[in-house]
Design a protein around this motif. Structure first.
Motif, PDB file in Angstrom:
ATOM      1  N   THR A 245       0.857  -1.175   0.000  1.00 17.24           N
ATOM      2  CA  THR A 245       0.000   0.000   0.000  1.00 17.24           C
ATOM      3  C   THR A 245       0.897   1.230   0.000  1.00 17.24           C
ATOM      4  N   THR A 246       0.574   2.183  -0.839  1.00 18.99           N
ATOM      5  CA  THR A 246       1.447   3.328  -1.065  1.00 18.99           C
ATOM      6  C   THR A 246       0.658   4.624  -0.964  1.00 18.99           C
ATOM      7  N   ASP A 247       1.239   5.580  -0.259  1.00 21.01           N
ATOM      8  CA  ASP A 247       0.686   6.922  -0.168  1.00 21.01           C
ATOM      9  C   ASP A 247       1.715   7.882  -0.746  1.00 21.01           C
ATOM     10  N   VAL A 248       1.265   8.807  -1.586  1.00 22.27           N
ATOM     11  CA  VAL A 248       2.152   9.817  -2.161  1.00 22.27           C
ATOM     12  C   VAL A 248       1.600  11.177  -1.756  1.00 22.27           C
ATOM     13  N   LYS A 249       2.435  11.946  -1.087  1.00 25.58           N
ATOM     14  CA  LYS A 249       2.027  13.264  -0.605  1.00 25.58           C
ATOM     15  C   LYS A 249       2.821  14.331  -1.353  1.00 25.58           C
ATOM     16  N   ASP A 250       2.116  15.295  -1.915  1.00 25.38           N
ATOM     17  CA  ASP A 250       2.732  16.393  -2.656  1.00 25.38           C
ATOM     18  C   ASP A 250       3.029  17.526  -1.684  1.00 25.38           C
ATOM     19  N   THR A 251       4.297  17.920  -1.570  1.00 25.26           N
ATOM     20  CA  THR A 251       4.695  19.038  -0.728  1.00 25.26           C
ATOM     21  C   THR A 251       5.315  20.112  -1.612  1.00 25.26           C
ATOM     22  N   ASP A 252       5.664  21.241  -1.010  1.00 26.26           N
ATOM     23  CA  ASP A 252       6.274  22.331  -1.773  1.00 26.26           C
ATOM     24  C   ASP A 252       7.616  21.925  -2.370  1.00 26.26           C
ATOM     25  N   LYS A 253       8.385  21.134  -1.643  1.00 27.06           N
ATOM     26  CA  LYS A 253       9.744  20.784  -2.076  1.00 27.06           C
ATOM     27  C   LYS A 253       9.821  19.487  -2.867  1.00 27.06           C
ATOM     28  N   GLY A 254       8.833  18.629  -2.726  1.00 31.55           N
ATOM     29  CA  GLY A 254       8.909  17.354  -3.425  1.00 31.55           C
ATOM     30  C   GLY A 254       7.748  16.453  -3.069  1.00 31.55           C
ATOM     31  N   TYR A 255       7.990  15.162  -3.219  1.00 35.84           N
ATOM     32  CA  TYR A 255       6.964  14.157  -2.951  1.00 35.84           C
ATOM     33  C   TYR A 255       7.435  13.243  -1.834  1.00 35.84           C
ATOM     34  N   GLU A 256       6.541  12.978  -0.883  1.00 39.73           N
ATOM     35  CA  GLU A 256       6.809  12.029   0.189  1.00 39.73           C
ATOM     36  C   GLU A 256       6.046  10.750  -0.131  1.00 39.73           C
ATOM     37  N   VAL A 257       6.784   9.672  -0.319  1.00 42.11           N
ATOM     38  CA  VAL A 257       6.184   8.383  -0.662  1.00 42.11           C
ATOM     39  C   VAL A 257       6.319   7.471   0.552  1.00 42.11           C
ATOM     40  N   THR A 258       5.192   6.917   1.020  1.00 42.85           N
ATOM     41  CA  THR A 258       5.188   5.998   2.152  1.00 42.85           C
ATOM     42  C   THR A 258       4.633   4.670   1.674  1.00 42.85           C
ATOM     43  N   MET A 259       5.427   3.605   1.841  1.00 41.80           N
ATOM     44  CA  MET A 259       5.033   2.267   1.385  1.00 41.80           C
ATOM     45  C   MET A 259       5.052   1.311   2.570  1.00 41.80           C
ATOM     46  N   ASN A 260       3.928   0.644   2.812  1.00 42.90           N
ATOM     47  CA  ASN A 260       3.853  -0.342   3.891  1.00 42.90           C
ATOM     48  C   ASN A 260       4.265  -1.700   3.352  1.00 42.90           C
TER      49      ASN A 260
END
Length: 111
Positions: A2-17
């Motif tokens: 399961t993957t979450d991708v978060k868009d921030t000002d500086k880049g992308y935070e990808v969290t994978m369980n």
């Protein structure tokens, strides 16, 4: 995974369980603008009776992978990764916007 991708000002935070996966079984590769994360696991559970006969014997092996297009301008050393408690966290910086080449605009002169 399961993957979450978060868009921030500086880049992308990808969290994978990745439950049940060890850090050494996870690989991340950047090639031709694609970030590919793959994981492989092999598990064996053996239970024997006192006389040496198997009561239950289970084996599990599996692999999975995910690919994301991050752009040709992103370099391997720019991506940060951390694996902790079965969760992989990646930070992928955004490509710097390239300024467009300014085109000359002429004003028409009458007369």
């Amino acid at each position: 995974m399961t993957t979450d991708v978060k868009d921030t000002d500086k880049g992308y935070e990808v969290t994978m369980n990745m439950p049940g996966v060890k850090k050494e079984d996870v690989k991340a590769e950047l090639k031709d603008g694609y970030l590919t994360v793959s994981a492989e696991t092999n598990t064996k559970k053996d239970e024997k009776a006192e006389d040496g006969k198997y009561i239950r014997r289970e084996r599990y092996s599996g692999s999975c992978s995910r690919s994301f297009y991050v752009g040709d301008g992103v370099k391997q050393e720019d991506i940060k990764a951390k694996f902790e408690d079965g969760t992989l966290k990646l930070f992928v910086p955004k490509e710097a916007a390239k300024p467009a080449v300014e085109q000359k605009k002429y004003i028409s002169i009458e007369g």
